[in-house]
Scaffold this active site. Sequence first.
Site, PDB file in Angstrom:
ATOM      1  N   ARG A  83     -21.321  -3.356  -2.048  1.00 57.39           N
ATOM      2  CA  ARG A  83     -22.194  -2.778  -3.076  1.00 57.39           C
ATOM      3  C   ARG A  83     -23.223  -3.818  -3.509  1.00 57.39           C
ATOM      4  O   ARG A  83     -24.376  -3.509  -3.758  1.00 57.39           O
ATOM      5  CB  ARG A  83     -21.365  -2.301  -4.270  1.00 57.39           C
ATOM      6  CG  ARG A  83     -22.120  -1.320  -5.129  1.00 57.39           C
ATOM      7  CD  ARG A  83     -21.251  -0.768  -6.231  1.00 57.39           C
ATOM      8  NE  ARG A  83     -20.254   0.179  -5.746  1.00 57.39           N
ATOM      9  CZ  ARG A  83     -19.339   0.733  -6.536  1.00 57.39           C
ATOM     10  NH1 ARG A  83     -19.264   0.417  -7.806  1.00 57.39           N
ATOM     11  NH2 ARG A  83     -18.476   1.596  -6.042  1.00 57.39           N
ATOM     12  N   ILE A 117      -8.021  -1.105   7.582  1.00 53.96           N
ATOM     13  CA  ILE A 117      -6.788  -1.659   7.007  1.00 53.96           C
ATOM     14  C   ILE A 117      -6.835  -1.537   5.481  1.00 53.96           C
ATOM     15  O   ILE A 117      -6.026  -2.136   4.780  1.00 53.96           O
ATOM     16  CB  ILE A 117      -6.569  -3.145   7.396  1.00 53.96           C
ATOM     17  CG1 ILE A 117      -7.843  -3.976   7.190  1.00 53.96           C
ATOM     18  CG2 ILE A 117      -6.118  -3.272   8.842  1.00 53.96           C
ATOM     19  CD1 ILE A 117      -8.215  -4.324   5.790  1.00 53.96           C
ATOM     20  N   LEU A 142     -16.679  -6.932   1.668  1.00 59.69           N
ATOM     21  CA  LEU A 142     -16.463  -8.340   2.013  1.00 59.69           C
ATOM     22  C   LEU A 142     -15.851  -9.059   0.813  1.00 59.69           C
ATOM     23  O   LEU A 142     -16.434  -9.959   0.224  1.00 59.69           O
ATOM     24  CB  LEU A 142     -17.780  -8.998   2.445  1.00 59.69           C
ATOM     25  CG  LEU A 142     -17.646 -10.334   3.164  1.00 59.69           C
ATOM     26  CD1 LEU A 142     -17.035 -10.171   4.557  1.00 59.69           C
ATOM     27  CD2 LEU A 142     -19.005 -11.030   3.288  1.00 59.69           C
ATOM     28  N   GLY A 143     -14.652  -8.606   0.461  1.00 56.36           N
ATOM     29  CA  GLY A 143     -13.882  -9.279  -0.595  1.00 56.36           C
ATOM     30  C   GLY A 143     -12.964 -10.307   0.038  1.00 56.36           C
ATOM     31  O   GLY A 143     -13.259 -10.827   1.119  1.00 56.36           O
ATOM     32  N   ARG A 144     -11.847 -10.591  -0.631  1.00 59.17           N
ATOM     33  CA  ARG A 144     -10.934 -11.618  -0.114  1.00 59.17           C
ATOM     34  C   ARG A 144     -10.459 -11.297   1.294  1.00 59.17           C
ATOM     35  O   ARG A 144     -10.427 -12.164   2.169  1.00 59.17           O
ATOM     36  CB  ARG A 144      -9.690 -11.706  -0.998  1.00 59.17           C
ATOM     37  CG  ARG A 144      -9.937 -12.011  -2.445  1.00 59.17           C
ATOM     38  CD  ARG A 144      -8.577 -11.944  -3.163  1.00 59.17           C
ATOM     39  NE  ARG A 144      -8.710 -12.073  -4.599  1.00 59.17           N
ATOM     40  CZ  ARG A 144      -8.886 -11.044  -5.409  1.00 59.17           C
ATOM     41  NH1 ARG A 144      -8.962  -9.805  -4.932  1.00 59.17           N
ATOM     42  NH2 ARG A 144      -9.004 -11.239  -6.707  1.00 59.17           N
ATOM     43  N   ILE A 145     -10.059 -10.023   1.486  1.00 60.29           N
ATOM     44  CA  ILE A 145      -9.476  -9.645   2.775  1.00 60.29           C
ATOM     45  C   ILE A 145     -10.561  -9.591   3.854  1.00 60.29           C
ATOM     46  O   ILE A 145     -10.371 -10.119   4.958  1.00 60.29           O
ATOM     47  CB  ILE A 145      -8.703  -8.312   2.646  1.00 60.29           C
ATOM     48  CG1 ILE A 145      -7.468  -8.518   1.752  1.00 60.29           C
ATOM     49  CG2 ILE A 145      -8.294  -7.784   4.029  1.00 60.29           C
ATOM     50  CD1 ILE A 145      -6.708  -7.245   1.388  1.00 60.29           C
ATOM     51  N   HIS A 168       0.919   1.962   7.825  1.00 59.76           N
ATOM     52  CA  HIS A 168       0.577   1.160   6.640  1.00 59.76           C
ATOM     53  C   HIS A 168       1.474  -0.082   6.517  1.00 59.76           C
ATOM     54  O   HIS A 168       2.229  -0.216   5.552  1.00 59.76           O
ATOM     55  CB  HIS A 168       0.650   2.022   5.367  1.00 59.76           C
ATOM     56  CG  HIS A 168      -0.121   1.430   4.212  1.00 59.76           C
ATOM     57  ND1 HIS A 168      -0.761   2.204   3.267  1.00 59.76           N
ATOM     58  CD2 HIS A 168      -0.366   0.140   3.852  1.00 59.76           C
ATOM     59  CE1 HIS A 168      -1.345   1.420   2.379  1.00 59.76           C
ATOM     60  NE2 HIS A 168      -1.114   0.159   2.717  1.00 59.76           N
ATOM     61  N   GLU A 193      -1.112   9.781   3.461  1.00 58.84           N
ATOM     62  CA  GLU A 193       0.082   9.129   4.017  1.00 58.84           C
ATOM     63  C   GLU A 193       1.341   9.748   3.417  1.00 58.84           C
ATOM     64  O   GLU A 193       1.355  10.062   2.228  1.00 58.84           O
ATOM     65  CB  GLU A 193       0.025   7.627   3.706  1.00 58.84           C
ATOM     66  CG  GLU A 193      -1.128   6.962   4.432  1.00 58.84           C
ATOM     67  CD  GLU A 193      -1.359   5.515   3.988  1.00 58.84           C
ATOM     68  OE1 GLU A 193      -0.495   4.949   3.289  1.00 58.84           O
ATOM     69  OE2 GLU A 193      -2.405   4.974   4.341  1.00 58.84           O
ATOM     70  N   ASP A 219      -4.488   1.599  10.063  1.00 60.18           N
ATOM     71  CA  ASP A 219      -3.234   1.275   9.357  1.00 60.18           C
ATOM     72  C   ASP A 219      -3.073   2.179   8.142  1.00 60.18           C
ATOM     73  O   ASP A 219      -2.036   2.161   7.504  1.00 60.18           O
ATOM     74  CB  ASP A 219      -3.249  -0.202   8.920  1.00 60.18           C
ATOM     75  CG  ASP A 219      -1.908  -0.657   8.336  1.00 60.18           C
ATOM     76  OD1 ASP A 219      -0.857  -0.272   8.906  1.00 60.18           O
ATOM     77  OD2 ASP A 219      -1.916  -1.376   7.320  1.00 60.18           O
ATOM     78  N   ARG A 242      -8.080   1.650   2.819  1.00 59.92           N
ATOM     79  CA  ARG A 242      -7.541   2.913   2.329  1.00 59.92           C
ATOM     80  C   ARG A 242      -8.145   4.039   3.144  1.00 59.92           C
ATOM     81  O   ARG A 242      -9.351   4.005   3.448  1.00 59.92           O
ATOM     82  CB  ARG A 242      -7.895   3.131   0.842  1.00 59.92           C
ATOM     83  CG  ARG A 242      -7.093   2.317  -0.144  1.00 59.92           C
ATOM     84  CD  ARG A 242      -5.621   2.754  -0.207  1.00 59.92           C
ATOM     85  NE  ARG A 242      -4.844   1.984  -1.182  1.00 59.92           N
ATOM     86  CZ  ARG A 242      -4.156   0.879  -0.901  1.00 59.92           C
ATOM     87  NH1 ARG A 242      -4.150   0.403   0.332  1.00 59.92           N
ATOM     88  NH2 ARG A 242      -3.463   0.267  -1.850  1.00 59.92           N
TER      89      ARG A 242
HETATM   90  C1  8YV Z   1       1.300  -2.189   0.015  1.00 59.15           C
HETATM   91  C2  8YV Z   1      -1.226  -2.168   0.048  1.00 59.15           C
HETATM   92  O1  8YV Z   1       2.094  -1.794   1.090  1.00 59.15           O
HETATM   93  O2  8YV Z   1      -1.465  -4.007  -1.375  1.00 59.15           O
HETATM   94  C3  8YV Z   1      -1.902  -2.928  -1.025  1.00 59.15           C
HETATM   95  O3  8YV Z   1      -2.904  -2.431  -1.542  1.00 59.15           O
HETATM   96  O4  8YV Z   1      -1.711  -1.183   0.498  1.00 59.15           O
HETATM   97  C4  8YV Z   1       0.050  -2.685   0.627  1.00 59.15           C
HETATM   98  O5  8YV Z   1       0.107  -4.058   0.544  1.00 59.15           O
HETATM   99  C5  8YV Z   1       1.257  -1.082  -0.929  1.00 59.15           C
HETATM  100  O6  8YV Z   1       0.344  -1.176  -1.943  1.00 59.15           O
HETATM  101  C6  8YV Z   1       2.609  -0.952  -1.579  1.00 59.15           C
HETATM  102  O7  8YV Z   1       2.734   0.263  -2.100  1.00 59.15           O
END
Ligand code: 8YV
Length: 329
Positions: free
Chosen positions: A184, A239, A161-164, A288, A270, A265, A241
């Site tokens: 955490r 969304i 629960l960070g910014r995103i 992604h 990848e 995503d 990693r």
């Molecule tokens: C980018 C991302 O596409 O900001 C991130 O962590 O995964 C994406 O915004 C990526 O990092 C660019 O390589």
Amino acid sequence: MSSPGHHQQHRSVLQVGPLKPSLSRTLVDDYAAWVLPEATAERDAFLTANGADITAAVTSGRTGVDADLMDALPNLGAVINFGVGYDTTDVEAAEARGVGVSNTPDVLTDCVADTAVGLMIDTMRHFSASDRYVRAGRWPVDGNYPLTRQVSNTRVGFIGLGRIGKAIAQRLTAFGCTISYHNRNRVADSPYSYAASPVELAHGVDVLVVAAAGGDGTRGLVSREVLDALGPQGYLINIARGSVVDQDALVEALVNGGLAGAGLDVFTDEPEVPDELFALDNVVLLPHVGSGTVETRAAMEALTLRNLDSFLTTGELVTPVRQPSVPAN
Ligand code: 8YV
């Protein structure tokens, strides 16, 4: 600034890995940046000849700077990362060498949050699958599309629960969703209920959203056990990693009906995506694209260059990363 060839001894900026073409062009045109060769022999020769001149490396979450590369750049002062996630850069090695690391927080939060919500709706309501149904001419032949699942008023749990994560939760609050999270550390003053473990969180929700930073601290946090707890009626949205989720366990659960569906995503390797997922209509697969809008990528590029300029002129970064005590971005 100097153009390539004129002041070779002052060419101190290195591009590591592919970057947005306009950013790459600016680095070459305005900063006389070198581009690190990819082939091992050329790369080694380049580093032997020029490694000591480099003071700033510009990279992205896709590539990053590892400890070996830092060793070959003895005068490196900063790793400037395009993207909020910097799990491909060895931050501990950087800290140990006194190398600063910056990323591009905040500017991409809205677009990544929009992507998460879109992915959740698409996964639960089968919009992409319904679109394929129409295009395949099946509507007149097979009739109405099967019923799907309601998004509004569901229980949504956040891993991270960070910014995103907060921006996604805010949007889903407007959908009447009940929000809970695992982090955490408990987030001070959060209006959402806290679960002490990912398994506990997954037990109590319809949808699990992964919004934690990648890297060793969160690897496999969404384990087989967590997916089991989410269960056959549960959905996973990622969304963040691919590394945060046990991808083999996820594929198995999706193939065997252990989960209702997933919106992804990001993936562990990848641009490789497990073949088994291609046939599943309860899975939405994105390449992604979370931050991939004209506006956000321009803002990320500008912030990357602000960090570079600031480092080159003052030695300070504008948005340095800290070793997060909380694995969320
Ligand atoms: C980018 C991302 O596409 O900001 C991130 O962590 O995964 C994406 O915004 C990526 O990092 C660019 O390589």
